[in-house]
Every structure is written in structure tokens, then in C-alpha cells.
Enzyme design. Structure first.
Site, PDB file in Angstrom:
ATOM      1  N   ASP A  32       0.842  -1.203   0.000  1.00 48.96           N
ATOM      2  CA  ASP A  32       0.000   0.000   0.000  1.00 48.96           C
ATOM      3  C   ASP A  32       0.877   1.252   0.000  1.00 48.96           C
ATOM      4  O   ASP A  32       0.770   2.108  -0.869  1.00 48.96           O
ATOM      5  CB  ASP A  32      -0.920   0.004   1.232  1.00 48.96           C
ATOM      6  CG  ASP A  32      -1.740  -1.269   1.330  1.00 48.96           C
ATOM      7  OD1 ASP A  32      -2.602  -1.462   0.466  1.00 48.96           O
ATOM      8  OD2 ASP A  32      -1.490  -2.075   2.243  1.00 48.96           O
ATOM      9  N   GLU A 289       1.591  -6.276  -5.362  1.00 51.08           N
ATOM     10  CA  GLU A 289       1.310  -5.402  -6.510  1.00 51.08           C
ATOM     11  C   GLU A 289       2.577  -4.697  -7.029  1.00 51.08           C
ATOM     12  O   GLU A 289       2.913  -4.805  -8.203  1.00 51.08           O
ATOM     13  CB  GLU A 289       0.262  -4.355  -6.100  1.00 51.08           C
ATOM     14  CG  GLU A 289       0.003  -3.341  -7.183  1.00 51.08           C
ATOM     15  CD  GLU A 289      -1.344  -2.651  -7.100  1.00 51.08           C
ATOM     16  OE1 GLU A 289      -2.303  -3.224  -6.538  1.00 51.08           O
ATOM     17  OE2 GLU A 289      -1.444  -1.529  -7.623  1.00 51.08           O
TER      18      GLU A 289
HETATM   19  O1  TRH Z   1       4.288  -6.302   0.463  1.00 51.23           O
HETATM   20  P1  TRH Z   1       3.271  -6.750  -0.499  1.00 51.23           P
HETATM   21  O2  TRH Z   1       2.704  -8.062  -0.304  1.00 51.23           O
HETATM   22  O3  TRH Z   1       2.167  -5.679  -0.524  1.00 51.23           O
HETATM   23  C1  TRH Z   1       0.809  -5.685  -0.761  1.00 51.23           C
HETATM   24  C2  TRH Z   1       0.039  -5.674   0.501  1.00 51.23           C
HETATM   25  O4  TRH Z   1      -0.146  -6.978   0.964  1.00 51.23           O
HETATM   26  C3  TRH Z   1      -1.240  -4.988   0.273  1.00 51.23           C
HETATM   27  O5  TRH Z   1      -2.094  -5.043   1.378  1.00 51.23           O
HETATM   28  C4  TRH Z   1      -1.877  -5.580  -0.936  1.00 51.23           C
HETATM   29  O6  TRH Z   1      -3.033  -4.941  -1.149  1.00 51.23           O
HETATM   30  C5  TRH Z   1      -0.981  -5.415  -2.100  1.00 51.23           C
HETATM   31  O7  TRH Z   1       0.231  -6.078  -1.856  1.00 51.23           O
HETATM   32  C6  TRH Z   1      -1.557  -5.936  -3.360  1.00 51.23           C
HETATM   33  O8  TRH Z   1       3.894  -6.732  -1.992  1.00 51.23           O
HETATM   34  P2  TRH Z   1       4.274  -5.540  -2.976  1.00 51.23           P
HETATM   35  O9  TRH Z   1       3.058  -4.850  -3.471  1.00 51.23           O
HETATM   36  O10 TRH Z   1       5.155  -6.104  -3.963  1.00 51.23           O
HETATM   37  O11 TRH Z   1       5.087  -4.520  -2.079  1.00 51.23           O
HETATM   38  C7  TRH Z   1       6.372  -4.766  -1.620  1.00 51.23           C
HETATM   39  C8  TRH Z   1       7.137  -3.455  -1.611  1.00 51.23           C
HETATM   40  O12 TRH Z   1       8.337  -3.613  -0.878  1.00 51.23           O
HETATM   41  C9  TRH Z   1       7.526  -2.987  -2.987  1.00 51.23           C
HETATM   42  O13 TRH Z   1       7.308  -1.594  -3.099  1.00 51.23           O
HETATM   43  C10 TRH Z   1       9.015  -3.272  -3.068  1.00 51.23           C
HETATM   44  C11 TRH Z   1       9.405  -3.078  -1.634  1.00 51.23           C
HETATM   45  N1  TRH Z   1      10.666  -3.679  -1.213  1.00 51.23           N
HETATM   46  C12 TRH Z   1      11.724  -2.846  -0.880  1.00 51.23           C
HETATM   47  O14 TRH Z   1      11.597  -1.619  -0.974  1.00 51.23           O
HETATM   48  N2  TRH Z   1      12.889  -3.408  -0.471  1.00 51.23           N
HETATM   49  C13 TRH Z   1      13.063  -4.744  -0.370  1.00 51.23           C
HETATM   50  O15 TRH Z   1      14.153  -5.185   0.005  1.00 51.23           O
HETATM   51  C14 TRH Z   1      11.970  -5.588  -0.734  1.00 51.23           C
HETATM   52  C15 TRH Z   1      12.140  -7.075  -0.665  1.00 51.23           C
HETATM   53  C16 TRH Z   1      10.783  -5.026  -1.141  1.00 51.23           C
END
Ligand code: TRH
Length: 393
Positions: A32, A289
Site C-alpha cells: 500500500d 502489486e
Molecule cells: O508487500 P506486499 O505483499 O504488498 C501488498 C500488501 O499486501 C497490500 O495489502 C496488498 O493490497 C498489495 O500487496 C496488493 O507486496 P508488494 O506490493 O510487492 O510490495 C512490496 C514493496 O516492498 C515494494 O514496493 C518493493 C518493496 N521492497 C523494498 O523496498 N525493499 C526490499 O528489500 C523488498 C524485498 C521489497
């Protein structure tokens, strides 16, 4: 490219100083705030908007942006004003209403703020930024206005998507250049502490929720003929890695080996550096996402662990994404991708050899798909164009 063209593309004119408020409620995990933070930075940097991001969970935000001080009510990062949205009724330190108001993922913006929006002489453009879906219906609903039941305000529903007529997905203007400039050898030394693996090793990145299929997959990599180097950012899947290798934990800095498999745990990095992991790997397991979108721009084969919803409501979304992504592949490769993605999402059994036999086709398709997806236009530019058009009315 001429300067004029560049500036027009960047949307600097005629609304360079538009003020935008983004409200973000963290439901869980990082996606989010991950999406909102990326959008906020891009609106500021590429479109010159004055952006304020109101986030209700600064701890999660801090993981993505370490310069965020969780104790501060108001601060600035990357030119974006960040406010701690303390409770649902809190509408910022002073009630300032922006020209463009974005509520992310149907979070409810404070009543006092809505009332003030309605009192404003020039009504703000009010946008609900929806979750991404590759489903076909998205284009029909994208940007549909819905009048507020009590106030003279319209809210539009902005739908990110993977096809024509949708809002597209986020992509920064300099992303492809940054990817091309990426120094993989330096990255391996700095981030993993080893030399970049030889080309005969398959490098896999694994960012996923807890997943019952992971044990089978780890065993297939361990027992396979081809060596695999696995990179695992610390998180929800780390426990499974620790169990598999018989360790007490698998935190950043840990490494383990079994058969043909060698695994390294990585620390969580600030968001702008996350892409590097995807560029360093041959195939990326992503989730949610934002990382799902980044994997597409990385132009590498990838597997999506979709955010699970009740009643399996996520499965049509998974299939819609697969349809976009795998169209143009031959029937065999398409079938293998469907089987593997489904199995990774709880339907069927993972079979790495069956999937990876199509590596070269997946690689070619990943490049082609990134070009197709770019045709939709990037989300921030699409949003700016919409807001600008609405304001001109
Ligand atoms: O973390 P996610 O599973 O996020 C979400 C939430 O669950 C939310 O509630 C849901 O609605 C949505 O997904 C669909 O996965 P996502 O979206 O990939 O987000 C992870 C974020 O973390 C992304 O912006 C990349 C970041 N990230 C870093 O900045 N550094 C890191 O080392 C890693 C592994 C990820």
C-alpha cells in the site's frame, strides 16, 4: 530529445505547481505504502507537483525509506511532504485542501477534509486509486465518475491495469536507463558478498508470502542437474528456508547449501534499490502489486505470488495477468507458465523442470511484454493527464 518536448512530456506545464494530497492506509505488508510512495515521488520529480503523502503507519514506511523518522508528525523526503495520518478523523496538521486528492485503495479520507473539499471555490479533482488488475472489465470502469451522495463533488475511480484504456502501471521515466547502466558485478560484491555467479548457474530471487509449495520447489532445485543461486530478501518466506536447511533462522547475511542449491538471505533495502535485485536475477518470484509491476519492467521471466483473497477472488486476476503475459507464447510454453503460476498459488504441484524448459521463450517474451505494457502509458502520466483535463473543464 528537445528541451521543450521533454518538459511537455514531463507535464510541467501548465500546472507545474499543482498541490496533491495522497491518503494511504496501510492494510498489511508493504504494497500500500509502496505504491503510494513511488507515485508521490514520481509526481513530484517528473511532473513538478507539490505532493503531501499522509500515511497511517510510518514504521512500514520506514522500511521502504529509512530516512523517515517514525516519531515525526510532519517531515519531508525526496521533496514530498510526509505526514503521519494519526487516526481516521485526522486531516493533516492544518486543513489544507489540495487541487488533486488521491485516496489510495479506497481508504476513507477524513470527513472534515471532504467537507472542506466541498466548500472550496474550485473543487479538487478527487481520485480513488484502485488496486491493479489485468482483468478486461477494468478498462470499462477506469475513470468513471461517481457523484458524492451529499456534497457537490465527483470522485473518479482510477484503475491501474495491463491493457489499453486502463490507467497503466507505474514506471519512472529513467527506469530503463537505470536498468541498462546497472553494474551487476559491483552489486553482487556489495549486496551478497560474493562474485557474480558464472552463467551456468541460474539466479533466482524469491520474494513471496508463506507458500506451501516452497518445500517442493527447494527440493527440486537441490536435486536438479543445474546449479541454482537463490536470493531471498528477509521476510515472510524466511522461516521456510530456515526449516528446509535445518537452521534456526534465515536472516540477512545467512547462506546455506544443499545439493545443487545455494541460498543467500538479503536485508530489506530502500525502495529505489529493490529493482537491482530483479535485474541481478535470471528469474524473479514476486508478490502483491508493486514488486509484480517491477518484475515486468525488469524484462526477466517472473512468477507472481498474488495476494490471496477470500473465496479465491484472486484467481481470475491471476489468470487475467497470465493471459496478457503469455499471449504470443507457443502453446507448450504458455501451458507450462499457467501450470507453474497456478501451482505457486496453491492450484496444482510445482514442476520446475517443466517450467524452466521454456526459459528462452520466457526471456524473449519478457522483453516483448515490457514493450507492449509501455504502450498503455505510465500511471503517473495518465493520472496527470486526467487531472489536468478535469481541471480545464
Ligand atoms: O508487500 P506486499 O505483499 O504488498 C501488498 C500488501 O499486501 C497490500 O495489502 C496488498 O493490497 C498489495 O500487496 C496488493 O507486496 P508488494 O506490493 O510487492 O510490495 C512490496 C514493496 O516492498 C515494494 O514496493 C518493493 C518493496 N521492497 C523494498 O523496498 N525493499 C526490499 O528489500 C523488498 C524485498 C521489497
Amino acid at each position: 530529445m528537445s528541451t521543450t518536448h521533454h518538459r511537455q512530456q514531463a507535464g510541467h506545464e501548465p500546472h507545474s505547481q499543482l498541490a496533491c494530497d495522497i491518503f494511504c492506509a496501510v492494510v498489511d505488508n508493504f504494497g500500500d505504502v509502496g505504491v503510494c510512495w513511488r507515485l508521490a515521488r514520481q509526481l513530484r520529480r517528473e511532473h513538478g507537483w507539490r505532493v503531501r503523502l499522509l500515511v497511517d503507519d510510518l514504521k512500514v514506511f520506514h522500511a521502504l525509506c529509512p530516512e523517515i523518522d517514525v516519531a515525526l508528525a510532519r517531515q519531508e523526503a525526496a521533496g514530498v511532504v510526509v505526514e503521519h495520518w494519526r487516526d481516521p478523523a485526522h486531516a493533516g496538521d492544518t486543513l489544507q485542501i489540495a487541487d488533486v486528492v488521491i485516496e489510495a485503495f479506497a481508504c476513507e479520507i477524513p470527513h472534515a477534509y471532504i467537507a472542506a473539499m466541498a466548500r472550496r471555490a474550485r473543487k479538487p479533482v478527487w481520485i480513488n486509486l484502485e488496486y491493479l488488475s489485468g482483468e478486461d472489465w477494468v478498462a470499462d470502469f477506469h475513470m468513471r465518475p461517481s457523484p458524492h451522495p451529499r456534497y457537490p463533488l465527483d470522485k473518479s475511480f482510477f484503475f491501474p491495469g495491463l491493457g489499453a484504456g486502463t490507467g497503466g502501471v507505474i514506471k519512472e521515466r529513467d527506469l530503463d536507463q537505470a536498468r541498462q547502466r546497472f553494474d551487476a558485478s559491483a552489486w553482487w560484491r556489495e549486496r551478497v558478498g560474493i562474485e557474480k555467479p558464472a552463467p551456468d548457474r541460474t539466479v533466482v530471487s524469491l520474494f513471496a508470502y508463506e507458500n506451501p509449495a516452497v518445500d517442493t520447489l527447494l527440493a527440486q532445485w537441490r536435486d536438479g542437474d543445474a546449479p541454482v543461486t537463490l536470493l531471498v530478501p528477509e521476510g515472510r518466506i524466511s522461516g521456510a528456508l530456515a526449516r528446509f536447511f535445518g537452521l534456526t533462522g534465515f536472516a540477512a547475511g545467512a547462506s546455506a547449501r544443499a545439493g545443487a542449491l545455494e541460498a543467500h538471505a538479503l536485508g530489506f533495502v530502500e525502495q529505489p534499490r529493490f529493482d537491482e535485485l530483479l535485474w541481478a536475477a535470471d528469474i524473479n518470484f514476486v508478490r502483491g502489486e508493486d514488486s509484480f509491476v517491477r518484475a515486468q519492467w525488469a524484462q526477466k521471466p517472473f512468477v507472481w505470488h498474488i495476494y490471496p483473497q477470500s473465496d479465491d477472488a484472486h484467481l481470475p486476476k491471476l489468470d487475467a495477468a497470465l493471459d496478457h503475459y503469455t499471449q504470443q507464447l507457443c502453446a507448450d510454453a504458455r501451458g507450462a507458465a499457467h501450470r507453474f503460476w497456478h501451482a505457486w498459488n496453491g492450484v496444482g504441484t510445482v514442476d520446475w523442470a517443466d517450467f524452466w524448459a521454456h526459459r528462452r521463450e520466457f526471456e524473449a517474451r519478457a522483453r516483448q511484454w515490457a514493450a507492449e505494457l509501455a504502450q498503455v502509458g505510465d500511471l503517473a502520466s495518465n493520472l496527470v493527464a486526467h487531472a489536468t483535463e478535469r481541471m480545464a473543464k
